[in-house]
Each structure stands twice: as structure tokens, then as C-alpha cells.
Design a protein around this motif. Sequence first.
Motif: not given
Ligand code: ZN
Length: 206
Positions: A53-57, A88-90, A120-122
Motif C-alpha cells: 500500500q503506497d502510503w505517503h504523508p 499528489d496520490h495515496c 524518501i519515495d519507495s
Molecule cells: Zn507513490
Amino acid sequence: MPDLTIQDSDCLLIIDVQNDFCQGGSLAVPDADAIVPLINELSPQFATVVLTQDWHPAGHSSFASSHAGKQPFESITLPYGEQTLWPDHCVQGSHGAEFHPRLACDAAQLIIRKGFRSAIDSYSAFYENDHTTTTGLTGYLQQRGIRRVFCVGLALDYCVRYSAVDARREGFDAVLLEHACRGIDMNGSNDAALAAMKEVGVVIDS
Ligand code: ZN
Ligand code: VGL
């Protein structure tokens, strides 16, 4: 072609089948919704099922909106290297971050959330984009006796690609079930992804 009969030591890794990557989402992948029923047929065949699950602040460094004058799909250099900028996403807790409403996920044993560090992106389910920070997935799979990872989901050319490549790097056999993936496909990135996966020994099953 190796034997693709599903074993107890196989894991199905379902990557980022979330609203923002599906129809109507902020980073919609073409035809993404078509893979949901295919994945729902695959899941019950595996004893081990893991979701990512992509889960960004909000304000994540991979969002173009976090960088003055930058547009989505441009790229910038961050301390760990080149980073593509996204709409902007997730965002954590948002509707867009939820799994697709028809994705059957009750039987999954683990949800790996990734991209939760602002800086950091993942893409990969195993390593963040600095290629050093781990998500912990390797240890989990090893302790569950997993030897082979079947990858499906979104997006073929980003999170699926890097997850499959890193599965090989971590010593697992890896299979890409291509029919159950869809890509963003910018500038030939789907073909580049397939070549990169083949290069490290990912078995591509169309
Ligand atoms: Zn992402
Ligand atoms: C993804 C771009 C940004 C993916 C996630 O799931 O492939 N792509 N964040």
C-alpha cells in the motif's frame, strides 16, 4: 520455462491496487481496474498473500506540488538520486490510498506500507528508493519459508518492476504475471521495465 505450479513456498505479492492508481484516481494507470478480477482469482491459489500500500504523508517529497515550479512527471535530483515527481496520490488515510473496493484482500496476511517517510519515495516492496532503507519484507518472507514471489498489480513500470527486481536481489525466485499488471508507460517505460526484470532473472509469464 520453469515449472509455475504454485507451491507452499510461493507468495503472491499484490502491489498498490489502490484507488488513486485506478479509474478516477489522481495517478490513474490505464486499464488498471481490469486486473482486479484477475487478482481475485489468483489470491485463493496461494497460501501466502502480501499486499503493498503506497502510503505517503501529505507534502511528500515525490509530489510535484511539494516543489515550487515543478509539474507532475518532471524529475528532480534528491539526495538519493533522480526522482520522478507525481501528482499528489495515496495520502495516508485518504480514499485514494484505500485498496480498490472490489479487490479481495481479507485473506492477505500482511500489508506492507511504503513511502511513509517524507524525504524518501519507495517504489519497491523491499527497499525504499535510496536502495538502502528496507521495508522488512525480506525477513518476513524468509521466516515464512517463502522461496518464490509472484508479482502482480500497479504500476508495472514502477512499483511492480522495482519489487520484482529487488525480490531477485534478496535471493528469491520471482515471477511476473504480466496479464495481472498495468503500467503508466511513459516514454517506453513498460518495455524498459520488462527488459530490466528479465535481465535479473525474473520469469515473465504473460
Ligand atoms: Zn507513490
Ligand atoms: C507508484 C508512482 C508513485 C506505483 C507509486 O505504485 O507504481 N508509482 N508511487
